[in-house]
Design an enzyme around this catalytic site. Structure first.
Site, PDB file in Angstrom:
ATOM      1  N   ASP A  10       0.809  -1.222   0.000  1.00 53.68           N
ATOM      2  CA  ASP A  10       0.000   0.000   0.000  1.00 53.68           C
ATOM      3  C   ASP A  10       0.840   1.269   0.000  1.00 53.68           C
ATOM      4  O   ASP A  10       0.342   2.332   0.377  1.00 53.68           O
ATOM      5  CB  ASP A  10      -0.923   0.017   1.236  1.00 53.68           C
ATOM      6  CG  ASP A  10      -2.235  -0.700   0.976  1.00 53.68           C
ATOM      7  OD1 ASP A  10      -2.627  -0.838  -0.207  1.00 53.68           O
ATOM      8  OD2 ASP A  10      -2.879  -1.117   1.964  1.00 53.68           O
ATOM      9  N   LYS A  44      -0.433   4.659  -1.110  1.00 53.70           N
ATOM     10  CA  LYS A  44      -1.348   5.503  -0.336  1.00 53.70           C
ATOM     11  C   LYS A  44      -0.700   6.846   0.014  1.00 53.70           C
ATOM     12  O   LYS A  44      -1.379   7.769   0.448  1.00 53.70           O
ATOM     13  CB  LYS A  44      -1.820   4.784   0.937  1.00 53.70           C
ATOM     14  CG  LYS A  44      -2.899   3.725   0.647  1.00 53.70           C
ATOM     15  CD  LYS A  44      -3.418   3.056   1.912  1.00 53.70           C
ATOM     16  CE  LYS A  44      -4.529   2.055   1.594  1.00 53.70           C
ATOM     17  NZ  LYS A  44      -4.928   1.273   2.798  1.00 53.70           N
ATOM     18  N   HIS A  47      -2.793  -5.952  -6.161  1.00 53.57           N
ATOM     19  CA  HIS A  47      -3.321  -6.608  -4.957  1.00 53.57           C
ATOM     20  C   HIS A  47      -4.821  -6.398  -4.759  1.00 53.57           C
ATOM     21  O   HIS A  47      -5.433  -7.052  -3.919  1.00 53.57           O
ATOM     22  CB  HIS A  47      -2.527  -6.213  -3.695  1.00 53.57           C
ATOM     23  CG  HIS A  47      -2.708  -4.802  -3.238  1.00 53.57           C
ATOM     24  ND1 HIS A  47      -2.026  -3.742  -3.781  1.00 53.57           N
ATOM     25  CD2 HIS A  47      -3.484  -4.260  -2.271  1.00 53.57           C
ATOM     26  CE1 HIS A  47      -2.366  -2.617  -3.173  1.00 53.57           C
ATOM     27  NE2 HIS A  47      -3.269  -2.911  -2.247  1.00 53.57           N
ATOM     28  N   HIS A  48      -5.445  -5.506  -5.561  1.00 54.26           N
ATOM     29  CA  HIS A  48      -6.909  -5.370  -5.482  1.00 54.26           C
ATOM     30  C   HIS A  48      -7.621  -5.931  -6.710  1.00 54.26           C
ATOM     31  O   HIS A  48      -8.816  -5.708  -6.892  1.00 54.26           O
ATOM     32  CB  HIS A  48      -7.308  -3.910  -5.266  1.00 54.26           C
ATOM     33  CG  HIS A  48      -6.974  -3.391  -3.895  1.00 54.26           C
ATOM     34  ND1 HIS A  48      -7.581  -3.871  -2.756  1.00 54.26           N
ATOM     35  CD2 HIS A  48      -6.074  -2.466  -3.479  1.00 54.26           C
ATOM     36  CE1 HIS A  48      -7.082  -3.246  -1.697  1.00 54.26           C
ATOM     37  NE2 HIS A  48      -6.146  -2.390  -2.107  1.00 54.26           N
ATOM     38  N   ASP A 108      -3.944  -9.351   2.789  1.00 51.89           N
ATOM     39  CA  ASP A 108      -4.330  -7.957   3.048  1.00 51.89           C
ATOM     40  C   ASP A 108      -5.781  -7.874   3.513  1.00 51.89           C
ATOM     41  O   ASP A 108      -6.086  -7.198   4.500  1.00 51.89           O
ATOM     42  CB  ASP A 108      -4.144  -7.151   1.756  1.00 51.89           C
ATOM     43  CG  ASP A 108      -4.490  -5.682   1.918  1.00 51.89           C
ATOM     44  OD1 ASP A 108      -4.196  -5.117   2.990  1.00 51.89           O
ATOM     45  OD2 ASP A 108      -5.049  -5.104   0.974  1.00 51.89           O
TER      46      ASP A 108
HETATM   47  P1  C2E Z   1      -7.782  -1.559   3.761  1.00 54.36           P
HETATM   48  O1  C2E Z   1      -8.554  -0.971   4.905  1.00 54.36           O
HETATM   49  O2  C2E Z   1      -6.384  -2.040   4.078  1.00 54.36           O
HETATM   50  O3  C2E Z   1      -8.633  -2.753   3.186  1.00 54.36           O
HETATM   51  C1  C2E Z   1      -8.103  -3.661   2.246  1.00 54.36           C
HETATM   52  C2  C2E Z   1      -9.183  -4.530   1.614  1.00 54.36           C
HETATM   53  O4  C2E Z   1      -9.781  -5.353   2.612  1.00 54.36           O
HETATM   54  C3  C2E Z   1     -10.341  -3.750   1.009  1.00 54.36           C
HETATM   55  O5  C2E Z   1     -10.016  -3.325  -0.312  1.00 54.36           O
HETATM   56  C4  C2E Z   1     -11.423  -4.810   0.985  1.00 54.36           C
HETATM   57  O6  C2E Z   1     -11.252  -5.714  -0.088  1.00 54.36           O
HETATM   58  C5  C2E Z   1     -11.151  -5.575   2.261  1.00 54.36           C
HETATM   59  N1  C2E Z   1     -12.002  -5.091   3.354  1.00 54.36           N
HETATM   60  C6  C2E Z   1     -11.739  -4.096   4.244  1.00 54.36           C
HETATM   61  N2  C2E Z   1     -12.755  -3.945   5.105  1.00 54.36           N
HETATM   62  C7  C2E Z   1     -13.696  -4.855   4.756  1.00 54.36           C
HETATM   63  C8  C2E Z   1     -14.999  -5.202   5.277  1.00 54.36           C
HETATM   64  O7  C2E Z   1     -15.475  -4.607   6.246  1.00 54.36           O
HETATM   65  N3  C2E Z   1     -15.671  -6.221   4.651  1.00 54.36           N
HETATM   66  C9  C2E Z   1     -15.155  -6.878   3.582  1.00 54.36           C
HETATM   67  N4  C2E Z   1     -15.884  -7.875   3.016  1.00 54.36           N
HETATM   68  N5  C2E Z   1     -13.949  -6.584   3.050  1.00 54.36           N
HETATM   69  C10 C2E Z   1     -13.233  -5.585   3.650  1.00 54.36           C
HETATM   70  P2  C2E Z   1     -10.815  -2.089  -0.939  1.00 54.36           P
HETATM   71  O8  C2E Z   1     -12.275  -2.211  -0.657  1.00 54.36           O
HETATM   72  O9  C2E Z   1     -10.395  -2.013  -2.357  1.00 54.36           O
HETATM   73  O10 C2E Z   1     -10.251  -0.829  -0.138  1.00 54.36           O
HETATM   74  C11 C2E Z   1      -8.937  -0.374  -0.325  1.00 54.36           C
HETATM   75  C12 C2E Z   1      -8.611   0.654   0.718  1.00 54.36           C
HETATM   76  O11 C2E Z   1      -9.545   1.745   0.579  1.00 54.36           O
HETATM   77  C13 C2E Z   1      -8.798   0.190   2.156  1.00 54.36           C
HETATM   78  O12 C2E Z   1      -7.665  -0.502   2.588  1.00 54.36           O
HETATM   79  C14 C2E Z   1      -9.026   1.517   2.873  1.00 54.36           C
HETATM   80  O13 C2E Z   1      -7.806   2.203   3.057  1.00 54.36           O
HETATM   81  C15 C2E Z   1      -9.827   2.283   1.865  1.00 54.36           C
HETATM   82  N6  C2E Z   1     -11.269   2.117   2.096  1.00 54.36           N
HETATM   83  C16 C2E Z   1     -12.118   1.221   1.532  1.00 54.36           C
HETATM   84  N7  C2E Z   1     -13.374   1.413   1.979  1.00 54.36           N
HETATM   85  C17 C2E Z   1     -13.329   2.449   2.843  1.00 54.36           C
HETATM   86  C18 C2E Z   1     -14.316   3.150   3.643  1.00 54.36           C
HETATM   87  O14 C2E Z   1     -15.492   2.833   3.631  1.00 54.36           O
HETATM   88  N8  C2E Z   1     -13.864   4.181   4.413  1.00 54.36           N
HETATM   89  C19 C2E Z   1     -12.556   4.555   4.454  1.00 54.36           C
HETATM   90  N9  C2E Z   1     -12.202   5.565   5.248  1.00 54.36           N
HETATM   91  N10 C2E Z   1     -11.614   3.927   3.732  1.00 54.36           N
HETATM   92  C20 C2E Z   1     -11.993   2.893   2.938  1.00 54.36           C
HETATM   93 FE    FE Z   2      -3.797  -2.884   2.396  1.00 55.26          FE
HETATM   94 FE    FE Z   3      -4.364  -1.591  -1.061  1.00 56.27          FE
END
Ligand code: C2E
Ligand code: FE
Ligand code: FE
Ligand code: SIN
Ligand code: SIN
Length: 411
Positions: A253, A256, A307-308, A351
């Site tokens: 990441d 970021k 990774h996504h 991740d």
């Molecule tokens: P991250 O927090 O490190 O999350 C990485 C990945 O974990 C997310 O990729 C998603 O695939 C999964 N993930 C995280 N939380 C959940 C969850 O509650 N349920 C499920 N089923 N999967 C989860 P994604 O969605 O592509 O998000 C990438 C990054 O974007 C996240 O990294 C975070 O930094 C940000 N992000 C995503 N959604 C939100 C949000 O609603 N609010 C905020 N503040 N940041 C978000």
């Molecule tokens: Fe991550």
């Molecule tokens: Fe990421």
């Protein structure tokens, strides 16, 4: 000196030089510890061994190998035990750290009561292992910095019978350890540099420790090791790829750094527009790894970019046109299946698991069953199903890693 003795000394020195050279090519501290312990044990024909590293005024248990207790080349939760021993004369490793002298013991159960240290029998009692001979060596780097202590246990003769360490082992392994200590320091520095870089990129918060970055790196290394040995890859290839993967995964990441605080730290769900901006962290990350000839750069680029992506498509960034380096780059059609590099498929599982099991500004941590339930129900759609299978198989190791790298409590 007879010719024969000269020859055997000569080959011992050559072995040490060659091994030192191999150690110097490794980058990550765990791979370096693994190699140093393995080669030292091989030289001494020792059944087991461990390495402790100095942190503040303690020796932290950092690596272990044991041919009697552990199967080789399988993931092992014992590696991630979390305990420390004070540097003082009461324990064997503490004594060696304090005096900075190697210590040879022929039988740990027959120590002269006059000695200041005693042998801690609790490990033997728990495991059924019988410790006999021990060679304990201080790891000292340049400027006489104490890096840690290596302990070799139970030297075996040609018949496999345990006995005292040979005089060759007692002379040459400490010599090898001088070079090895410099390599260990370099490995520690590489990790610390990456952690610091990640702190700037992702956390921007001095109270965070980067523990989750360490966890994702370790999860990926263990998942890959099990995946690759299942597939019959050679031990040598596995070690080389793991060395790069561990560090590359820590940086997944890093992009970021290009995302604004208002999005990164939003304590609520992102809008579609904000999430579209967030998707660019993959491309920003990939742009940092330009070197075409470095294996570490290649793997770091693949992981940062992919990774996504998801196993059945629908992930991001997809095919970036005209290319990731271009100022007017555009995100494109998602890639899928084995078009997603292996390292990125592994990192996706690691991740997401870590995001699920940890608190985020936008969510509380989920319990184990819920995390595993999400990974298993998304196997075959989001995730490579074989990787999820490996993850579940080694879940005891995953939990040991999670318990080792814990976020420091915030003030
Ligand atoms: P991250 O927090 O490190 O999350 C990485 C990945 O974990 C997310 O990729 C998603 O695939 C999964 N993930 C995280 N939380 C959940 C969850 O509650 N349920 C499920 N089923 N999967 C989860 P994604 O969605 O592509 O998000 C990438 C990054 O974007 C996240 O990294 C975070 O930094 C940000 N992000 C995503 N959604 C939100 C949000 O609603 N609010 C905020 N503040 N940041 C978000
Ligand atoms: Fe991550
Ligand atoms: Fe990421
Ligand atoms: C492998 O495919 O076994 C190594 C992983 C990589 O180089 O991407
Ligand atoms: C997501 O990728 O945004 C959700 C994770 C999932 O359940 O596949």
């Amino acid at each position: 000196m007879g010719d024969e003795q000269f020859l055997s000394q000569d080959s011992a020195v050559l072995t040490i030089l060659k091994t030192s050279e191999e150690v110097n090519q490794l980058k990550d501290v765990d791979t370096i510890l693994d190699k140093i312990l393995y080669e030292s044990r091989k030289f001494a024909n020792a059944d087991a061994g461990s390495i402790f590293l100095v942190e503040k005024d303690r020796l932290i248990f950092s690596y272990v190998q044991n041919d009697t207790l552990f199967k080789k080349e399988t993931a092992n939760a014992a590696l991630y035990q979390n305990f420390g021993i004070p540097i003082n004369e009461q324990s064997i490793v503490g004594y060696v750290a304090k005096t900075r002298q190697s210590l040879v013991i022929d039988d740990a159960y027959e120590l002269d009561p006059i000695l200041p240290f005693s042998f801690n029998k609790s490990f033997d009692e728990k495991s059924g292992f019988r410790t006999t001979s021990m060679l304990t060596i201080p790891l000292i780097a340049q400027e006489s910095r104490l890096v840690g202590v290596m302990q070799l246990i139970n030297a075996k003769n040609d018949m496999g019978k345990v006995g005292p360490f040979s005089s060759e082992a007692k002379i040459y392994i400490p010599l090898f350890c001088n070079n090895a200590s410099v390599a260990i320091e370099r490995g520690i520095m590489n990790r610390e540099l990456i952690l610091r870089m990640m702190q700037m990129a992702e956390l921007r918060d001095p109270t965070e420790t980067g523990a989750h970055v360490q966890r994702v790196g370790a999860y990926c290394a263990e998942i890959y090791g099990t995946w690759a040995s299942r597939r019959g890859h050679s031990a040598k290839e596995i070690k080389r790829a793991r060395d790069n993967l561990r560090l590359a995964a820590m940086m997944h990441d890093v992009g970021k750094v290009g995302i604004s605080d208002s999005i990164l730290k939003k304590p609520a769900k992102l809008t579609d527009e904000e999430f579209d901006a967030m998707k660019w962290h993959t491309v920003y990350g990939a742009r940092l790894f330009k070197n075409e000839t470095s294996e570490l750069d290649r793997m770091s680029r693949e992981i940062a970019l992919c990774h996504h992506e998801k196993w059945q498509g629908r992930g991001y960034p997809g095919v970036v046109t005209p290319d990731v380096w271009s100022d007017d780059a555009k995100l494109g059609e998602p890639i899928n299946g084995e078009d997603i590099p292996l390292a990125a498929r592994i990192c996706a599982v690691a991740d997401v698991y870590d995001a699920l099991a940890s608190p985020r500004s936008y969510k509380d941590p989920f319990p184990d069953e819920k995390c595993l339930g999400i990974l298993e129900s998304d196997a075959g759609t989001h995730f490579d199903p074989e990787i999820v299978e490996v993850f579940v198989e080694i879940f005891d190791v995953i939990k040991a890693i999670r318990d080792k790298y814990v976020e420091a409590t915030k003030k």
